[in-house]
Write a protein that holds these residues in place. Sequence first.
Motif, PDB file in Angstrom:
ATOM      1  N   ALA A 283      22.789 -39.559  64.332  1.00  0.00           N
ATOM      2  CA  ALA A 283      23.846 -39.283  63.430  1.00  0.00           C
ATOM      3  C   ALA A 283      23.393 -39.557  61.970  1.00  0.00           C
ATOM      4  O   ALA A 283      23.534 -38.595  61.120  1.00  0.00           O
ATOM      5  CB  ALA A 283      25.367 -39.770  63.568  1.00  0.00           C
TER       6      ALA A 283
ATOM      7  N   ARG B 269      31.544 -38.330  60.712  1.00  0.00           N
ATOM      8  CA  ARG B 269      31.185 -37.435  61.885  1.00  0.00           C
ATOM      9  C   ARG B 269      31.367 -38.470  63.254  1.00  0.00           C
ATOM     10  O   ARG B 269      31.957 -37.827  64.032  1.00  0.00           O
ATOM     11  CB  ARG B 269      29.644 -37.140  61.717  1.00  0.00           C
ATOM     12  CG  ARG B 269      29.233 -36.358  63.055  1.00  0.00           C
ATOM     13  CD  ARG B 269      27.746 -35.674  62.667  1.00  0.00           C
ATOM     14  NE  ARG B 269      26.901 -35.828  63.919  1.00  0.00           N
ATOM     15  CZ  ARG B 269      25.597 -35.495  63.902  1.00  0.00           C
ATOM     16  NH1 ARG B 269      25.111 -35.185  62.756  1.00  0.00           N
ATOM     17  NH2 ARG B 269      24.976 -35.440  65.027  1.00  0.00           N
ATOM     18  N   LEU B 270      31.099 -39.555  63.314  1.00  0.00           N
ATOM     19  CA  LEU B 270      31.519 -40.587  64.290  1.00  0.00           C
ATOM     20  C   LEU B 270      32.630 -41.010  64.409  1.00  0.00           C
ATOM     21  O   LEU B 270      32.979 -41.627  65.536  1.00  0.00           O
ATOM     22  CB  LEU B 270      30.245 -41.510  64.277  1.00  0.00           C
ATOM     23  CG  LEU B 270      28.872 -41.127  64.363  1.00  0.00           C
ATOM     24  CD1 LEU B 270      28.083 -42.265  64.294  1.00  0.00           C
ATOM     25  CD2 LEU B 270      28.601 -40.552  65.808  1.00  0.00           C
ATOM     26  N   HIS B 271      33.526 -40.677  63.323  1.00  0.00           N
ATOM     27  CA  HIS B 271      34.915 -41.148  63.273  1.00  0.00           C
ATOM     28  C   HIS B 271      34.926 -42.638  63.455  1.00  0.00           C
ATOM     29  O   HIS B 271      35.874 -43.256  64.065  1.00  0.00           O
ATOM     30  CB  HIS B 271      35.864 -40.838  64.326  1.00  0.00           C
ATOM     31  CG  HIS B 271      35.805 -39.257  64.599  1.00  0.00           C
ATOM     32  ND1 HIS B 271      36.372 -38.521  63.519  1.00  0.00           N
ATOM     33  CD2 HIS B 271      35.119 -38.366  65.268  1.00  0.00           C
ATOM     34  CE1 HIS B 271      36.430 -37.167  63.810  1.00  0.00           C
ATOM     35  NE2 HIS B 271      35.555 -36.889  64.943  1.00  0.00           N
TER      36      HIS B 271
ATOM     37  N   LEU C 119      28.811 -49.005  60.962  1.00  0.00           N
ATOM     38  CA  LEU C 119      27.741 -48.361  61.241  1.00  0.00           C
ATOM     39  C   LEU C 119      26.478 -48.699  60.787  1.00  0.00           C
ATOM     40  O   LEU C 119      25.586 -48.655  61.404  1.00  0.00           O
ATOM     41  CB  LEU C 119      28.106 -46.832  60.702  1.00  0.00           C
ATOM     42  CG  LEU C 119      27.067 -45.821  61.061  1.00  0.00           C
ATOM     43  CD1 LEU C 119      26.376 -45.563  62.493  1.00  0.00           C
ATOM     44  CD2 LEU C 119      27.221 -44.444  60.235  1.00  0.00           C
TER      45      LEU C 119
ATOM     46  N   ARG D 133      23.019 -42.498  69.577  1.00  0.00           N
ATOM     47  CA  ARG D 133      23.942 -41.634  69.117  1.00  0.00           C
ATOM     48  C   ARG D 133      24.144 -41.853  67.487  1.00  0.00           C
ATOM     49  O   ARG D 133      24.312 -41.124  66.595  1.00  0.00           O
ATOM     50  CB  ARG D 133      25.054 -41.621  69.672  1.00  0.00           C
ATOM     51  CG  ARG D 133      24.871 -40.913  71.212  1.00  0.00           C
ATOM     52  CD  ARG D 133      26.280 -40.673  71.830  1.00  0.00           C
ATOM     53  NE  ARG D 133      26.176 -40.434  73.374  1.00  0.00           N
ATOM     54  CZ  ARG D 133      25.672 -39.469  73.896  1.00  0.00           C
ATOM     55  NH1 ARG D 133      25.292 -38.305  72.992  1.00  0.00           N
ATOM     56  NH2 ARG D 133      25.693 -39.128  75.284  1.00  0.00           N
ATOM     57  N   TYR D 134      24.505 -43.015  67.246  1.00  0.00           N
ATOM     58  CA  TYR D 134      24.758 -43.549  65.992  1.00  0.00           C
ATOM     59  C   TYR D 134      23.393 -43.211  64.975  1.00  0.00           C
ATOM     60  O   TYR D 134      23.456 -42.706  63.920  1.00  0.00           O
ATOM     61  CB  TYR D 134      25.087 -44.983  65.625  1.00  0.00           C
ATOM     62  CG  TYR D 134      26.341 -45.345  66.500  1.00  0.00           C
ATOM     63  CD1 TYR D 134      27.136 -44.392  66.449  1.00  0.00           C
ATOM     64  CD2 TYR D 134      26.596 -46.815  66.483  1.00  0.00           C
ATOM     65  CE1 TYR D 134      28.468 -44.949  67.252  1.00  0.00           C
ATOM     66  CE2 TYR D 134      28.114 -47.157  66.995  1.00  0.00           C
ATOM     67  CZ  TYR D 134      28.854 -46.198  67.233  1.00  0.00           C
ATOM     68  OH  TYR D 134      30.144 -46.644  67.828  1.00  0.00           O
TER      69      TYR D 134
ATOM     70  N   ALA E 184      27.772 -39.747  58.037  1.00  0.00           N
ATOM     71  CA  ALA E 184      27.325 -39.885  59.864  1.00  0.00           C
ATOM     72  C   ALA E 184      28.664 -40.582  59.897  1.00  0.00           C
ATOM     73  O   ALA E 184      28.892 -40.484  61.111  1.00  0.00           O
ATOM     74  CB  ALA E 184      26.163 -40.764  59.763  1.00  0.00           C
TER      75      ALA E 184
ATOM     76  N   ARG F  85      25.008 -45.618  72.693  1.00  0.00           N
ATOM     77  CA  ARG F  85      25.649 -45.420  71.351  1.00  0.00           C
ATOM     78  C   ARG F  85      24.996 -45.609  70.184  1.00  0.00           C
ATOM     79  O   ARG F  85      24.963 -45.269  69.221  1.00  0.00           O
ATOM     80  CB  ARG F  85      27.110 -46.214  71.424  1.00  0.00           C
ATOM     81  CG  ARG F  85      26.945 -47.686  71.486  1.00  0.00           C
ATOM     82  CD  ARG F  85      28.280 -48.362  71.425  1.00  0.00           C
ATOM     83  NE  ARG F  85      28.104 -50.190  71.859  1.00  0.00           N
ATOM     84  CZ  ARG F  85      27.680 -50.677  70.824  1.00  0.00           C
ATOM     85  NH1 ARG F  85      27.810 -50.587  69.544  1.00  0.00           N
ATOM     86  NH2 ARG F  85      27.561 -52.172  71.158  1.00  0.00           N
TER      87      ARG F  85
END
Length: 302
Positions: free
Chosen positions: A11, A24-26, A32, A7-8, A21, A4
């Motif tokens: 993004a 997009r990642l909710h 974040l 991925r973070y 970002a 993760r």
Amino acid sequence: MELRHLRYFLAVAEEGQFTRAAARLHIQQPPLSQQIQELEQELGFALFMRQPRGVVLTAPGETFAARARSVLLELDNAVVHARRVAQGQIGTVRVALTSSAAFHPLTPTAIRNFRNMYPEVAIEMNEVNAAEIIEMMLNGRADAAILRKPVETPTGLRFELLTEERMLLVLPVGHRLVSSRAVPLKQLANESFIFVRRPGAPGMYADFIRACQSKGFEPNVVEEVPRMVTAINLVAAGGGVSLVPASMHRYHQESVRYCRVTGDQAFHAPLHLVTRHDLQSPAASHFREALLTFVHQHPYRE
């Protein structure tokens, strides 16, 4: 470091801004930002340069982004590949079969049909006798098998009848019985028979031998061979006579003749599909289903 985090990080790198970002990642922006800070602390260098309107990658950040994309792409590909294996779309099916089963026209046609349905499933074929087939199936060295009559029927294996065909008498050219369209069983009392070795094909000739005994004679078996093709070759060379499934009648036609045997019963050779009850391979399960469906839709006719 967890996936993760990668991925973070990617993004943020692609959006150039924590707010976009996070959307997009909710997730919320503060968590974040905290995750990226923790990642930078673990790596020991800054990934981003903060600017008034967003962020840009640092030089080491750009290098790390390229490798992170490669890692995630490889992971995604691995997931797709594993999923296709689980669905039986790719893989390998190890098929064992006897020589007479390989000669039957149903066998190559049904296997070709499976190849068309599952073009990315590899098929490894191994031609052995029935006794070896049972051993291979029990030891997990074969996923499926096609044979005539099994040596034994262990409880761990599933035997399903695909079709049956008539057994034919094989005579050398010039034999006294060649002119007969069908040979009465009792006229074979003085013949010399060539059979496949009974440890390899114990059930193939049982009905015939019993029928001979019911007519008052014991068939004179002068030789036992490992393959039916070998038996036909020996008949062609004048070594005796034999019986084979009708589907083999195209072999050695210039040197032997094939005809039916009449008697109290017709002699038939079954063709079985053998699989394990505890099939582990999805591709092997598809192989079984495809063959049974094909046989149902295209029944063999003599």
